[in-house]
Design an enzyme around this catalytic site. Sequence first.
Site, short mmCIF file in Angstrom:
data_model
loop_
_atom_site.label_atom_id
_atom_site.label_comp_id
_atom_site.label_asym_id
_atom_site.label_seq_id
_atom_site.Cartn_x
_atom_site.Cartn_y
_atom_site.Cartn_z
N ARG A 149 -6.54 4.30 -15.94
CA ARG A 149 -5.83 4.88 -14.80
C ARG A 149 -6.60 4.72 -13.49
O ARG A 149 -6.41 5.50 -12.56
CB ARG A 149 -5.51 6.35 -15.06
CG ARG A 149 -4.52 6.55 -16.20
CD ARG A 149 -4.20 8.00 -16.42
NE ARG A 149 -3.19 8.14 -17.48
CZ ARG A 149 -2.96 9.28 -18.12
NH1 ARG A 149 -3.64 10.37 -17.81
NH2 ARG A 149 -2.04 9.32 -19.06
N LYS B 191 -3.28 -3.84 -1.58
CA LYS B 191 -2.21 -4.36 -2.42
C LYS B 191 -2.81 -5.15 -3.59
O LYS B 191 -3.65 -6.03 -3.39
CB LYS B 191 -1.29 -5.29 -1.63
CG LYS B 191 -0.32 -4.57 -0.71
CD LYS B 191 0.64 -5.57 -0.08
CE LYS B 191 1.66 -4.90 0.80
NZ LYS B 191 2.60 -5.86 1.41
N GLU C 18 -2.34 -16.79 8.29
CA GLU C 18 -2.42 -15.33 8.42
C GLU C 18 -3.13 -14.94 9.71
O GLU C 18 -2.84 -13.89 10.29
CB GLU C 18 -3.11 -14.73 7.20
CG GLU C 18 -2.40 -14.96 5.88
CD GLU C 18 -1.14 -14.13 5.72
OE1 GLU C 18 -0.83 -13.30 6.61
OE2 GLU C 18 -0.45 -14.29 4.69
N LYS D 144 -5.31 -5.61 10.86
CA LYS D 144 -4.50 -5.22 9.71
C LYS D 144 -4.90 -3.83 9.22
O LYS D 144 -4.04 -3.02 8.86
CB LYS D 144 -4.66 -6.23 8.57
CG LYS D 144 -3.90 -5.84 7.31
CD LYS D 144 -3.98 -6.87 6.21
CE LYS D 144 -3.18 -6.44 4.99
NZ LYS D 144 -3.15 -7.47 3.93
N GLU E 186 3.64 1.03 2.85
CA GLU E 186 4.59 0.07 3.42
C GLU E 186 5.99 0.65 3.55
O GLU E 186 6.99 0.01 3.24
CB GLU E 186 4.63 -1.20 2.55
CG GLU E 186 5.11 -2.43 3.28
CD GLU E 186 4.94 -3.70 2.46
OE1 GLU E 186 4.61 -4.72 3.07
OE2 GLU E 186 5.09 -3.67 1.22
N ARG F 54 3.89 -0.92 8.41
CA ARG F 54 3.18 -1.96 7.66
C ARG F 54 4.10 -3.10 7.24
O ARG F 54 3.64 -4.23 7.04
CB ARG F 54 2.52 -1.35 6.43
CG ARG F 54 1.71 -2.37 5.63
CD ARG F 54 0.91 -1.77 4.49
NE ARG F 54 0.16 -2.81 3.81
CZ ARG F 54 -0.75 -2.58 2.87
NH1 ARG F 54 -1.00 -1.34 2.48
NH2 ARG F 54 -1.39 -3.59 2.31
N ASN G 236 4.73 -8.43 7.01
CA ASN G 236 5.43 -9.45 6.23
C ASN G 236 6.08 -10.52 7.12
O ASN G 236 6.86 -11.34 6.64
CB ASN G 236 6.50 -8.80 5.36
CG ASN G 236 5.90 -7.99 4.22
OD1 ASN G 236 5.37 -8.54 3.27
ND2 ASN G 236 5.97 -6.67 4.35
N HIS H 183 6.98 -13.99 5.89
CA HIS H 183 6.77 -14.01 4.45
C HIS H 183 8.06 -14.01 3.64
O HIS H 183 8.04 -14.38 2.47
CB HIS H 183 5.89 -12.83 4.03
CG HIS H 183 4.44 -13.03 4.32
ND1 HIS H 183 3.96 -13.23 5.60
CD2 HIS H 183 3.36 -13.07 3.51
CE1 HIS H 183 2.65 -13.36 5.55
NE2 HIS H 183 2.26 -13.28 4.30
N HIS I 95 7.51 -16.73 1.10
CA HIS I 95 7.44 -16.50 -0.34
C HIS I 95 8.51 -17.31 -1.08
O HIS I 95 8.26 -17.80 -2.20
CB HIS I 95 7.63 -15.02 -0.64
CG HIS I 95 6.39 -14.20 -0.45
ND1 HIS I 95 6.42 -12.84 -0.25
CD2 HIS I 95 5.08 -14.56 -0.40
CE1 HIS I 95 5.18 -12.38 -0.11
NE2 HIS I 95 4.35 -13.42 -0.18
N HIS J 294 -0.02 -20.79 -0.64
CA HIS J 294 0.60 -19.64 -0.01
C HIS J 294 0.56 -19.74 1.52
O HIS J 294 1.57 -19.53 2.20
CB HIS J 294 -0.10 -18.36 -0.46
CG HIS J 294 0.37 -17.13 0.24
ND1 HIS J 294 1.58 -16.54 -0.03
CD2 HIS J 294 -0.20 -16.38 1.22
CE1 HIS J 294 1.74 -15.47 0.74
NE2 HIS J 294 0.68 -15.35 1.52
#
Length: 345
Positions: A94, A116, A158, A201, A211, A215, A219, A222, A226, A241
């Site tokens: 956990r 993330k 980025e 960031k 998010e 936030r 993206n 993206h 993506h 990427h």
Amino acid sequence: QLLPADADRVLWVRESGLAPEVLAEYAGALDGACPGRWDVLELNGGEALKCWDAMPHLFDTFQAHGLTRSSLVLTCGGGALSDAVGLAAAVWKRGLRVAHMPTTTLAMVDAAWGGKTGINWRGSKNQLGTFTLPEFVHLDARWLVTLPDRERRAGLAEVAKHAMLHAHLGQVHLESWPAWDTSPDALEAWTTKLEKSAQSKIAVVDADLHERGARAQLNLGHTVGHAVEAHFGRTAHPWLHGEAVALGLRFVLFQAMDRAPEACLFLDRWLETHVPLPNTPLAQWPDAESLWSHMTHDKKNVADQVVDVAWYGWGKAKWPVMLEKSTFEATWARFVRSMEEAGQN
């Protein structure tokens, strides 16, 4: 000096092929900080690591080395490695503590920050993951010396994104980007510039970790990026990427040309120069229908609505923007024609 003083063990999970002299320096630092209490797991990095089948090996390794919630998992590699190992650490017992020493441009400026973690699922990006902030992130541009030129350049997409979203960076941040050089002074300059991008960031993440608001603007580029990455990931010649995000950003700029023409022209030239796209013939680029099929699985979507970020100039972004399939199809077709007219492939 960054390691938690109470860490009972440290597992250094690192990519193969890193600079031996830099590895030796950090191994010495670990010996000094936690003698006899650290171990190494070496993996091949890359997108292939971001799958559920990679998890059992990581879990078995955590168990074999007796990691507890007082332990630290220290990643050393690109964004795919920190994403996958970060997820494994987040769910083992956990939640193990994790920290990152990114070794790619992309990870240094973006992927290692913000908490993330994630792996892909059935061809869609980052469908499984958590928000788990790292104990620390340590940047050192010397890792980039052994990075292939294509990967080093791809991560600069980025950098452009952060400059677009944060007016205090803006055009000046990109215009002053240092030329690539492996001299100590040049590598120090790269470290400083990458840290400056990353700090922008961090401020956003601190205000909206999960998010649910501001936030989401990170993206930018993206949604299409993506989808492009997922499309080419199923071919014999996958795109990185950063390359896919660069195309996504150039699509954003195409749509914003009437709103901020000078900024769009500058950014399009900067991306074309610093993040060249693969020489995939335009005839092999995905059509709008193919992209849309991937975009409908984007994690930012609300109900059945595809959601995106629009750009209005330096530091000015709009979220959420609800996309209509017919409008996207027409805009994508015009964009591809504009790339063809500009001499792309």
